[in-house]
Design a protein around this motif. Sequence first.
Motif, PDB file in Angstrom:
ATOM      1  N   ILE A   6      -6.433  72.250  26.162  1.00 47.55           N
ATOM      2  CA  ILE A   6      -5.579  72.334  24.978  1.00 47.55           C
ATOM      3  C   ILE A   6      -5.327  70.934  24.436  1.00 47.55           C
ATOM      4  O   ILE A   6      -4.956  70.026  25.176  1.00 47.55           O
ATOM      5  CB  ILE A   6      -4.226  73.005  25.308  1.00 47.55           C
ATOM      6  N   GLN A   7      -5.523  70.772  23.118  1.00 50.25           N
ATOM      7  CA  GLN A   7      -5.152  69.534  22.434  1.00 50.25           C
ATOM      8  C   GLN A   7      -3.950  69.806  21.550  1.00 50.25           C
ATOM      9  O   GLN A   7      -3.865  70.864  20.918  1.00 50.25           O
ATOM     10  CB  GLN A   7      -6.310  69.012  21.593  1.00 50.25           C
ATOM     11  N   VAL A   8      -3.015  68.845  21.510  1.00 53.75           N
ATOM     12  CA  VAL A   8      -1.800  68.986  20.705  1.00 53.75           C
ATOM     13  C   VAL A   8      -1.903  68.028  19.523  1.00 53.75           C
ATOM     14  O   VAL A   8      -2.050  66.822  19.697  1.00 53.75           O
ATOM     15  CB  VAL A   8      -0.534  68.684  21.529  1.00 53.75           C
ATOM     16  N   GLY A   9      -1.818  68.557  18.292  1.00 53.92           N
ATOM     17  CA  GLY A   9      -1.959  67.766  17.086  1.00 53.92           C
ATOM     18  C   GLY A   9      -0.642  67.207  16.577  1.00 53.92           C
ATOM     19  O   GLY A   9       0.419  67.418  17.162  1.00 53.92           O
ATOM     20  N   ARG A  10      -0.730  66.491  15.431  1.00 58.93           N
ATOM     21  CA  ARG A  10       0.443  65.828  14.852  1.00 58.93           C
ATOM     22  C   ARG A  10       1.556  66.800  14.509  1.00 58.93           C
ATOM     23  O   ARG A  10       2.732  66.485  14.644  1.00 58.93           O
ATOM     24  CB  ARG A  10       0.030  65.065  13.581  1.00 58.93           C
ATOM     25  N   THR A  39     -26.268  64.741  22.622  1.00 61.68           N
ATOM     26  CA  THR A  39     -25.723  65.473  23.764  1.00 61.68           C
ATOM     27  C   THR A  39     -24.269  65.790  23.488  1.00 61.68           C
ATOM     28  O   THR A  39     -23.477  64.893  23.178  1.00 61.68           O
ATOM     29  CB  THR A  39     -25.844  64.639  25.046  1.00 61.68           C
ATOM     30  N   VAL A  40     -23.909  67.076  23.588  1.00 60.88           N
ATOM     31  CA  VAL A  40     -22.540  67.491  23.306  1.00 60.88           C
ATOM     32  C   VAL A  40     -21.945  68.152  24.544  1.00 60.88           C
ATOM     33  O   VAL A  40     -22.653  68.751  25.355  1.00 60.88           O
ATOM     34  CB  VAL A  40     -22.473  68.462  22.112  1.00 60.88           C
ATOM     35  N   SER A  41     -20.641  68.028  24.685  1.00 61.68           N
ATOM     36  CA  SER A  41     -19.973  68.573  25.864  1.00 61.68           C
ATOM     37  C   SER A  41     -18.681  69.305  25.542  1.00 61.68           C
ATOM     38  O   SER A  41     -17.984  69.736  26.451  1.00 61.68           O
ATOM     39  CB  SER A  41     -19.683  67.447  26.871  1.00 61.68           C
ATOM     40  N   ASN A  42     -18.321  69.446  24.259  1.00 62.47           N
ATOM     41  CA  ASN A  42     -17.136  70.228  23.909  1.00 62.47           C
ATOM     42  C   ASN A  42     -17.281  70.814  22.515  1.00 62.47           C
ATOM     43  O   ASN A  42     -18.150  70.418  21.753  1.00 62.47           O
ATOM     44  CB  ASN A  42     -15.850  69.402  24.028  1.00 62.47           C
ATOM     45  N   ALA A  43     -16.443  71.790  22.230  1.00 56.95           N
ATOM     46  CA  ALA A  43     -16.463  72.469  20.929  1.00 56.95           C
ATOM     47  C   ALA A  43     -15.081  73.020  20.647  1.00 56.95           C
ATOM     48  O   ALA A  43     -14.391  73.506  21.557  1.00 56.95           O
ATOM     49  CB  ALA A  43     -17.488  73.609  20.928  1.00 56.95           C
ATOM     50  N   THR A  44     -14.647  72.960  19.396  1.00 53.73           N
ATOM     51  CA  THR A  44     -13.349  73.507  19.044  1.00 53.73           C
ATOM     52  C   THR A  44     -13.405  75.032  19.017  1.00 53.73           C
ATOM     53  O   THR A  44     -14.428  75.629  18.657  1.00 53.73           O
ATOM     54  CB  THR A  44     -12.874  72.991  17.676  1.00 53.73           C
ATOM     55  N   LEU A  45     -12.289  75.653  19.376  1.00 51.41           N
ATOM     56  CA  LEU A  45     -12.163  77.110  19.321  1.00 51.41           C
ATOM     57  C   LEU A  45     -11.071  77.529  18.349  1.00 51.41           C
ATOM     58  O   LEU A  45     -10.727  78.707  18.269  1.00 51.41           O
ATOM     59  CB  LEU A  45     -11.875  77.663  20.728  1.00 51.41           C
ATOM     60  N   HIS A  46     -10.490  76.575  17.644  1.00 49.56           N
ATOM     61  CA  HIS A  46      -9.514  76.800  16.566  1.00 49.56           C
ATOM     62  C   HIS A  46      -8.167  77.328  17.051  1.00 49.56           C
ATOM     63  O   HIS A  46      -7.141  76.679  16.891  1.00 49.56           O
ATOM     64  CB  HIS A  46     -10.091  77.738  15.506  1.00 49.56           C
ATOM     65  N   ASN A  47      -8.155  78.524  17.597  1.00 49.59           N
ATOM     66  CA  ASN A  47      -6.887  79.135  18.006  1.00 49.59           C
ATOM     67  C   ASN A  47      -7.161  80.248  19.006  1.00 49.59           C
ATOM     68  O   ASN A  47      -8.318  80.568  19.323  1.00 49.59           O
ATOM     69  CB  ASN A  47      -6.128  79.671  16.777  1.00 49.59           C
ATOM     70  N   ALA A  53       0.369  71.663  16.547  1.00 52.76           N
ATOM     71  CA  ALA A  53      -0.598  72.752  16.687  1.00 52.76           C
ATOM     72  C   ALA A  53      -1.368  72.611  18.000  1.00 52.76           C
ATOM     73  O   ALA A  53      -1.859  71.534  18.335  1.00 52.76           O
ATOM     74  CB  ALA A  53      -1.556  72.754  15.514  1.00 52.76           C
ATOM     75  N   LEU A  54      -1.439  73.707  18.753  1.00 52.68           N
ATOM     76  CA  LEU A  54      -2.190  73.742  20.000  1.00 52.68           C
ATOM     77  C   LEU A  54      -3.584  74.282  19.713  1.00 52.68           C
ATOM     78  O   LEU A  54      -3.733  75.419  19.249  1.00 52.68           O
ATOM     79  CB  LEU A  54      -1.494  74.630  21.035  1.00 52.68           C
ATOM     80  N   THR A  55      -4.590  73.461  19.960  1.00 49.60           N
ATOM     81  CA  THR A  55      -5.975  73.840  19.664  1.00 49.60           C
ATOM     82  C   THR A  55      -6.762  73.963  20.956  1.00 49.60           C
ATOM     83  O   THR A  55      -6.886  72.998  21.697  1.00 49.60           O
ATOM     84  CB  THR A  55      -6.655  72.792  18.770  1.00 49.60           C
ATOM     85  N   PRO A  56      -7.294  75.168  21.246  1.00 47.39           N
ATOM     86  CA  PRO A  56      -8.165  75.307  22.420  1.00 47.39           C
ATOM     87  C   PRO A  56      -9.491  74.582  22.193  1.00 47.39           C
ATOM     88  O   PRO A  56     -10.065  74.662  21.110  1.00 47.39           O
ATOM     89  CB  PRO A  56      -8.382  76.824  22.527  1.00 47.39           C
ATOM     90  N   VAL A  57      -9.951  73.865  23.203  1.00 48.42           N
ATOM     91  CA  VAL A  57     -11.221  73.135  23.118  1.00 48.42           C
ATOM     92  C   VAL A  57     -12.095  73.554  24.289  1.00 48.42           C
ATOM     93  O   VAL A  57     -11.676  73.483  25.447  1.00 48.42           O
ATOM     94  CB  VAL A  57     -11.000  71.615  23.142  1.00 48.42           C
TER      95      VAL A  57
END
Length: 673
Positions: A328-332, A351-359, A335-339
């Motif tokens: 979980i990332q917490v924004g300004r 090479t990628v290792s994460n992706a946003t899941l929005h909510n 907002a709690l955003t699952p990653v």
Amino acid sequence: MPARERALALRAEIEEHNHRYYVLDAPLLSDAEYDCLFRELQALEAAHPELVSADSPTQRVGAAPLPEFAAVVHATPMLSLNNAFDDAEVTAFDRRVGEGLAIHGDLDYSAEPKFDGLAVSLTYQNGILLRGATRGDGATGEDVTANLRTLRSIPLHLQGSGWPTLLEVRGEVLLWRSDFERLNSQQREKGEKAFVNPRNAAAGSLRQLDPRITATRPLRFFAYGIGLAAGTSLPATHSALLDRLAEWGFPVAPERRRVKGLAGLLGYYAHIGGQRALLPYDIDGVVYKLDDLAAQEHLGFASRAPRFAIAHKFPAEEALTELLGISIQVGRTGALTPVARLVPVFVGGVTVSNATLHNEEEVRRKDLRIGDTVVVRRAGDVIPEIVRVQWEKRPTGAPEFNMPTSCPVCASKVVRNTDEAVARCSGGIYCPAQRKQALLHFASRRAMDIEGLGEKLVEQLVDSDIVRTPADLYRLGLLALANLERMADKSASNLLSAIEQSKQTTLARFIYALGIRNVGETTARDLARHFGNLDRLLAADEADLLRVPDVGPIVARSIRQFSGEPHNLEVIEQLRAAGVVWRDVEVLASTASNNTGKVFVLTGALPTLTREAATQMIEAAGGKVSSSVSKKTDFVVAGAEAGSKLEKARSLGVTVIDEAQLLGLLSVAQPVQ
């Protein structure tokens, strides 16, 4: 959801992702996801023109310039292109161009690769390189002349003959893939962080404060057009103009072609798509431009993009990987955003290792479980999206994801309004995650404009418990700052000076700086004009707030929630006590009848007012601000280092005034709290 409220929600979400991508270098969306949001907002504003506002993401391009570089105002805006993602959209573009020119039959186009780098402009005077700048926000960029001079592919003196006395060339700075691999190998050997992709490396290399570092990076330049030419005649077509640029010593894409009609466009797209992997540099599509320059001028521009050109993007690339977990990332705004945390996978060139899941709803809709094998798509961005799950590979007992009930940063309660898909931390500025972002927003250029207060410094101030609220910034001392990492006495002194200067602001800027959710720059200006002073705004109930133009129930509720929190009111009082003041909007509004319709042009650096603040004051007093001087201009407001606009004003006999005379003309009162 009503159109106005949906537009506000889209703007807030797009601006949040703009901030993460362009300012924090920590994007959470793929290009495809971002484009989807942007296109929805474009369609909404097209259907409801009354919703279009100056601070909408559709009205601007790009990102704001870094404060470490001098600002460069582009002679003509460096606009971006609209995108096409399939043949049908290219067909519609070709039809619109033909209808706009009243031409039936195949048109001639110039087709070129769409470089994946950093857009820049180069200004030449009498054939000598005078200045180089980044695109910035489209209107104003960063002066990176010293860095661009280190690129050997950029001519310091134009070759051949017949070049204009004043010429602005536009193009792209990029890295070839082979150079990128060598650069990253060198970074790893030195124990330094490797770059994510060639575009990221090119942007970081060009924006170095020390040109000697840029000189060690194998950057290259390709020209793709001009922004200004004076003193000579130019070819009649874009393709001939590119040939002329090549004659003057500029690299241009060897893959460019002049094609005819829709068949030519789609044929070129297929050809370049087949050659894409063989090219020495990254591209994310192709660009089509109407070849006839006079016809281009006839078609003109629509808001943020030209009508005569379009970018045809390549489809997203996909790969398989495993979902290791969801953090979980917490924004300004809390907002709690699952990653999604992924097993690293190479897709779309990186090479990628994460992706946003929005909510949480997004996680439920895709039915993601820890341990799933997932299809990951990347469309030219750093952060990919999870497209779908391969159900047949799901491990037995794969656990579901549950949104936490308390904030992972500060342990405050997590709440979710019934009309929102996003869960939020209720800790406000008490939450360190929100505190850092709130301080960065407060200090940003369009808010309190505290130069030098960047992300790294804010992190130190918050992590060291030196600053908890914006009011604490005005209590900082030289000793506390100088003891921080990478902060010498001079840097600390400069920051304290910038903080002191920020005390003189405007009511609209102050409202915007408070970071009230859903309150952008335009809404902040509307609130300032309607209520006149801060106390009346804070005391307003929802019925009062709904009387403000363009303020709907969501914005009104956000303002009431903000003003209903005692700690927010306490911070405001602390800011006032620290000496933060703003000019009285009521006085400005009362003078509107004297200045209604007057046209002002701003040039040079004013002693105390920023360009944005002066513009706001003029507009509040009923005047208009123009970017160019003409016989219709009433006043030119000139500051230090005023340039060609001042000379033109004098030649036309336009009245020239300074900042003090402007304030007198607007009958501005003394700053108030």
